[in-house]
Motif scaffolding. Structure first.
Motif, PDB file in Angstrom:
ATOM      1  N   TYR A   1      -0.258  -5.653 -10.670  1.00  0.00           N
ATOM      2  CA  TYR A   1      -1.480  -5.720 -10.576  1.00  0.00           C
ATOM      3  C   TYR A   1      -1.944  -6.369  -9.165  1.00  0.00           C
ATOM      4  O   TYR A   1      -1.788  -7.569  -8.890  1.00  0.00           O
ATOM      5  CB  TYR A   1      -2.135  -6.388 -11.408  1.00  0.00           C
ATOM      6  CG  TYR A   1      -2.115  -5.589 -12.695  1.00  0.00           C
ATOM      7  CD1 TYR A   1      -2.654  -4.411 -13.061  1.00  0.00           C
ATOM      8  CD2 TYR A   1      -1.108  -6.042 -13.824  1.00  0.00           C
ATOM      9  CE1 TYR A   1      -2.716  -3.750 -14.003  1.00  0.00           C
ATOM     10  CE2 TYR A   1      -1.035  -5.505 -15.015  1.00  0.00           C
ATOM     11  CZ  TYR A   1      -1.683  -4.224 -15.148  1.00  0.00           C
ATOM     12  OH  TYR A   1      -1.419  -3.490 -16.207  1.00  0.00           O
TER      13      TYR A   1
ATOM     14  N   GLN B   1       0.732  -1.274   0.108  1.00  0.00           N
ATOM     15  CA  GLN B   1      -0.226   0.187   0.030  1.00  0.00           C
ATOM     16  C   GLN B   1       0.953   1.383  -0.198  1.00  0.00           C
ATOM     17  O   GLN B   1       0.372   2.167  -0.513  1.00  0.00           O
ATOM     18  CB  GLN B   1      -0.983  -0.097   1.346  1.00  0.00           C
ATOM     19  CG  GLN B   1      -1.358  -1.429   1.541  1.00  0.00           C
ATOM     20  CD  GLN B   1      -3.088  -1.071   1.434  1.00  0.00           C
ATOM     21  OE1 GLN B   1      -3.465  -0.301   0.579  1.00  0.00           O
ATOM     22  NE2 GLN B   1      -3.484  -2.357   1.555  1.00  0.00           N
TER      23      GLN B   1
ATOM     24  N   ALA C   1      -7.288  -7.717  -5.194  1.00  0.00           N
ATOM     25  CA  ALA C   1      -8.407  -7.162  -4.227  1.00  0.00           C
ATOM     26  C   ALA C   1      -8.293  -7.784  -3.020  1.00  0.00           C
ATOM     27  O   ALA C   1      -8.107  -9.269  -3.051  1.00  0.00           O
ATOM     28  CB  ALA C   1      -9.895  -7.088  -5.180  1.00  0.00           C
ATOM     29  N   ASP C   2      -8.673  -7.082  -1.879  1.00  0.00           N
ATOM     30  CA  ASP C   2      -8.773  -7.833  -0.833  1.00  0.00           C
ATOM     31  C   ASP C   2      -9.614  -8.994  -0.723  1.00  0.00           C
ATOM     32  O   ASP C   2      -9.280 -10.105  -0.071  1.00  0.00           O
ATOM     33  CB  ASP C   2      -9.375  -6.813   0.386  1.00  0.00           C
ATOM     34  CG  ASP C   2      -8.907  -7.211   1.799  1.00  0.00           C
ATOM     35  OD1 ASP C   2      -7.623  -7.076   1.862  1.00  0.00           O
ATOM     36  OD2 ASP C   2      -9.644  -7.251   2.697  1.00  0.00           O
TER      37      ASP C   2
ATOM     38  N   ARG D   1       1.321  -9.263  -2.156  1.00  0.00           N
ATOM     39  CA  ARG D   1       0.113  -8.918  -1.184  1.00  0.00           C
ATOM     40  C   ARG D   1      -0.518  -9.826  -0.513  1.00  0.00           C
ATOM     41  O   ARG D   1      -0.802  -9.886   0.694  1.00  0.00           O
ATOM     42  CB  ARG D   1      -0.985  -8.300  -2.151  1.00  0.00           C
ATOM     43  CG  ARG D   1      -2.218  -7.605  -1.334  1.00  0.00           C
ATOM     44  CD  ARG D   1      -2.858  -6.524  -1.956  1.00  0.00           C
ATOM     45  NE  ARG D   1      -2.407  -5.119  -1.677  1.00  0.00           N
ATOM     46  CZ  ARG D   1      -3.239  -3.948  -2.075  1.00  0.00           C
ATOM     47  NH1 ARG D   1      -4.149  -4.354  -2.770  1.00  0.00           N
ATOM     48  NH2 ARG D   1      -2.584  -2.994  -1.933  1.00  0.00           N
TER      49      ARG D   1
ATOM     50  N   CYS E   1      -7.522 -11.992  -2.476  1.00  0.00           N
ATOM     51  CA  CYS E   1      -6.413 -12.301  -1.491  1.00  0.00           C
ATOM     52  C   CYS E   1      -6.944 -12.950  -0.270  1.00  0.00           C
ATOM     53  O   CYS E   1      -6.153 -14.016  -0.026  1.00  0.00           O
ATOM     54  CB  CYS E   1      -5.672 -10.822  -1.033  1.00  0.00           C
ATOM     55  SG  CYS E   1      -3.839 -11.232  -0.459  1.00  0.00           S
TER      56      CYS E   1
ATOM     57  N   LYS F   1     -13.016  -5.386 -12.639  1.00  0.00           N
ATOM     58  CA  LYS F   1     -13.787  -5.935 -11.196  1.00  0.00           C
ATOM     59  C   LYS F   1     -14.760  -6.856 -11.515  1.00  0.00           C
ATOM     60  O   LYS F   1     -15.057  -7.495 -12.613  1.00  0.00           O
ATOM     61  CB  LYS F   1     -14.414  -4.682 -10.865  1.00  0.00           C
ATOM     62  CG  LYS F   1     -13.385  -3.489 -10.361  1.00  0.00           C
ATOM     63  CD  LYS F   1     -13.036  -3.802  -9.066  1.00  0.00           C
ATOM     64  CE  LYS F   1     -11.528  -3.050  -8.702  1.00  0.00           C
ATOM     65  NZ  LYS F   1     -11.488  -1.654  -8.880  1.00  0.00           N
TER      66      LYS F   1
ATOM     67  N   ASP G   1      -9.834 -10.924  -8.794  1.00  0.00           N
ATOM     68  CA  ASP G   1     -10.029  -9.516  -8.930  1.00  0.00           C
ATOM     69  C   ASP G   1      -8.778  -8.866  -8.300  1.00  0.00           C
ATOM     70  O   ASP G   1      -8.055  -9.019  -7.595  1.00  0.00           O
ATOM     71  CB  ASP G   1     -11.172  -9.239  -7.877  1.00  0.00           C
ATOM     72  CG  ASP G   1     -12.349  -9.240  -8.746  1.00  0.00           C
ATOM     73  OD1 ASP G   1     -12.370  -9.677  -9.810  1.00  0.00           O
ATOM     74  OD2 ASP G   1     -13.372  -9.375  -7.747  1.00  0.00           O
ATOM     75  N   TYR G   2      -8.580  -7.660  -8.997  1.00  0.00           N
ATOM     76  CA  TYR G   2      -7.531  -6.630  -8.732  1.00  0.00           C
ATOM     77  C   TYR G   2      -7.935  -5.357  -8.250  1.00  0.00           C
ATOM     78  O   TYR G   2      -9.243  -4.967  -8.558  1.00  0.00           O
ATOM     79  CB  TYR G   2      -6.665  -6.696  -9.773  1.00  0.00           C
ATOM     80  CG  TYR G   2      -6.002  -7.998 -10.229  1.00  0.00           C
ATOM     81  CD1 TYR G   2      -4.756  -8.251  -9.857  1.00  0.00           C
ATOM     82  CD2 TYR G   2      -6.381  -8.930 -10.846  1.00  0.00           C
ATOM     83  CE1 TYR G   2      -4.136  -9.518  -9.860  1.00  0.00           C
ATOM     84  CE2 TYR G   2      -5.967 -10.144 -11.313  1.00  0.00           C
ATOM     85  CZ  TYR G   2      -4.633 -10.317 -10.840  1.00  0.00           C
ATOM     86  OH  TYR G   2      -4.178 -11.511 -10.925  1.00  0.00           O
ATOM     87  N   ASP G   3      -6.931  -4.633  -7.388  1.00  0.00           N
ATOM     88  CA  ASP G   3      -7.425  -3.260  -6.880  1.00  0.00           C
ATOM     89  C   ASP G   3      -7.279  -2.289  -8.207  1.00  0.00           C
ATOM     90  O   ASP G   3      -8.181  -1.351  -8.295  1.00  0.00           O
ATOM     91  CB  ASP G   3      -6.428  -3.005  -5.988  1.00  0.00           C
ATOM     92  CG  ASP G   3      -7.245  -3.175  -4.447  1.00  0.00           C
ATOM     93  OD1 ASP G   3      -8.422  -3.516  -4.398  1.00  0.00           O
ATOM     94  OD2 ASP G   3      -6.614  -2.889  -3.637  1.00  0.00           O
ATOM     95  N   ASN G   4      -6.075  -2.417  -8.716  1.00  0.00           N
ATOM     96  CA  ASN G   4      -5.806  -1.422  -9.732  1.00  0.00           C
ATOM     97  C   ASN G   4      -6.213  -1.674 -11.104  1.00  0.00           C
ATOM     98  O   ASN G   4      -5.475  -1.377 -12.169  1.00  0.00           O
ATOM     99  CB  ASN G   4      -4.387  -0.726  -9.478  1.00  0.00           C
ATOM    100  CG  ASN G   4      -3.527  -2.010  -9.367  1.00  0.00           C
ATOM    101  OD1 ASN G   4      -3.577  -3.171  -9.277  1.00  0.00           O
ATOM    102  ND2 ASN G   4      -2.171  -1.697  -9.586  1.00  0.00           N
TER     103      ASN G   4
END
Ligand code: SAH
Ligand code: ZN
Ligand code: ZN
Ligand code: ZN
Ligand code: ZN
Length: 455
Positions: free
Chosen positions: A165, A151, A168-169, A194, A172, A338, A330-333
């Motif tokens: 990449y 982060q 996403a929480d 992550r 993970c 999504k 899924d990824y955050d960035n």
């Protein structure tokens, strides 16, 4: 892979390299700052054309590493010496050991003295503040921030192949829960900072949490936050440990804990192609694990390889024991990727594993169900096809069977009598072409495949 047989069978599988084919890691290959270079050859219509050459394994952009050498080129002693010096000079300014010492000092500082330079992506010690006075810095770096470096650090995104990449929480957490439920204790995190971070921070917070992780990644910034037992600077395209024998030994020891019985490797490599290079590194890591005991019989080290579904055939070519799970990672960035339920485009990224598919339980509340015929969890819209006798959808949408193609195809496709296969209605017929290497559709090459673009 031996050097000899690499070329013959594989010329032609240009993996989006713009008419280049990767031959692989050759014995005696010259080195750039990223370890041994890989051998490539120009190809045209599946045939080798022209001289073979070595190029950097990690960087696809010449701007990041411009190493180049013809395979048959004579390199003078002077140039060799200059190259060695260049390679030495292009290592990070601090060693991992130094970074560990710096960290120990950093955590003793009171909050107001804990600064992180965003421009240099570096934790600063007070004596260094002045040098960075023109730089954007974060202050009051908390212990929580130090425990989530993914982060704090900017995701690398400038380069084609090194883009980061981050999970996403939800994804993970899903991976970690799955790993726990399957009874694993040691996670070799290859390019999954992550996941590593989630494991490390649980291990430091929850007393009965007994999972350990070792991160292997080329992103040396992470060495500021982890000891040599937690992070190895590693290149997964040539199986190169920057830290030399000591780092290799750390990895070996990690894989051999408890006889290696509860080890799983999780990897989420950049998609830029080079599946051949990745596969050969992963096989080397598997072999390292296998050195443990004869007790493993003929088992393989359990693995999750996270990669887009359109690489399925390619991965299975190197790892026939693997199967692809329907779970969408899924990824955050990744704005575009999504989860489908949010109304956005769905993620094309999947988990490939050599574990028995029925053991990989996918969450019903996220739209997965168990197919008792296939003996695996599938997307709820993935219909079991009576003719193919499997749940055939790859992208989570309901696919339809084409009797002429004798297989299930995407819902948006129609059978084209010209091309003699199914395609989008408005495709351009291209009878002669073999079709894109990635998606199999005619009309474009792998390098311009629409399913590959991530932006
Ligand atoms: N989803 C993962 C990150 C995947 S991005 C997570 O959230 O943990 C790809 C990762 O591979 C990045 O961490 C990147 O630094 C790493 N990587 C890229 N090229 C690499 C190489 N040649 N060798 C090792 N790691 C590499
Ligand atoms: Zn700075
Ligand atoms: Zn089925
Ligand atoms: Zn079918
Ligand atoms: Zn068809």
């Amino acid at each position: 892979e031996g050097g000899g047989n690499m070329a013959a069978s594989d010329a032609g599988d240009s993996e989006g390299l713009g008419g280049l084919s990767l031959l692989g890691l050759a014995p005696g290959a010259p080195s750039c700052p990223h370890g041994p270079a890989l051998l490539f050859v120009k190809t045209s219509q599946g045939k080798e054309e022209g001289r073979r050459f070595y190029a950097c394994s990690a960087c696809r952009d010449r701007k990041d590493c411009n190493f180049f050498q013809w395979e048959d080129e004579k390199v003078s002693e002077t140039r060799l010496a200059a190259r060695e010096e260049y390679n030495r000079n292009h290592q990070p300014s601090f060693t991992h050991r130094q970074n560990v010492e710096r960290y120990k000092y950093f955590v003793l500082l009171p909050l107001p003295k804990r600064k992180f330079c965003q421009e240099c992506q570096q934790l600063l010690l007070p004596a260094e503040w002045e040098k960075h006075s023109d730089h954007q810095c974060l202050c009051d770096i908390s212990t929580a921030q130090l425990k989530s470096p993914s982060q704090l650090l900017f995701p690398l995104e400038n380069k084609k192949t090194n883009a980061q990449y981050l999970f996403a929480d939800r994804s993970c957490q899903f991976l970690l829960d799955l790993i726990i439920d399957l009874g694993f204790r040691q996670v070799l995190s290859v390019g999954t900072p992550r996941l590593h971070e989630m494991i490390q921070s649980k291990a430091s917070q929850e007393e009965d949490f007994s999972i350990r992780s070792l991160l292997l990644d080329i992103d040396f910034r992470y060495s500021q936050f982890y000891t040599e037992d937690e992070f190895c600077h590693y290149n997964m395209f040539n199986h190169y440990f920057f830290g030399g024998e000591a780092a290799r030994e750390t990895c070996r020891k990690f894989l051999h804990q408890d006889n290696g019985e509860r080890v799983i490797m999780v990897t989420d490599p950049p998609f830029g192609g080079l599946v051949r290079a990745l596969a050969s590194s992963f096989k080397a890591l598997m072999a390292m694990w296998k050195e443990t005991e004869e007790a493993h019989n003929n088992q393989e080290m359990p693995m999750f390889w996270i990669f887009p579904y359109f690489f399925e055939a390619r991965i299975l070519e190197f790892f026939p024991s693997f199967s692809m799970m329907d779970y969408q990672v899924d990824y955050d960035n990744h704005a575009l990727y999504k989860h489908g339920k949010t109304g956005r485009r769905q993620s094309p990224v999947r988990i490939f594993t050599n574990l028995t598919p029925s053991m990989i339980v996918l969450p019903v509340e996220e739209g997965y169900r168990f197919c008792s015929i296939c003996q695996r969890y599938v997307s709820s819209d993935n219909q079991h096809c009576e003719i193919c006798n499997s749940c055939t959808s790859k992208d989570g949408r309901r696919w339809k069977h084409c009797v002429l193609c004798k297989k299930c195809v995407k819902p948006s496709w129609f059978h084209c009598n010209n091309c003699n296969c199914c395609a989008l209605q408005n495709h351009t017929c291209e009878k002669s072409d073999a079709g894109c290497f990635v998606c199999g559709r005619p009309g474009h090459k792998r390098s311009t495949c629409p399913s590959l673009s991530r932006t």
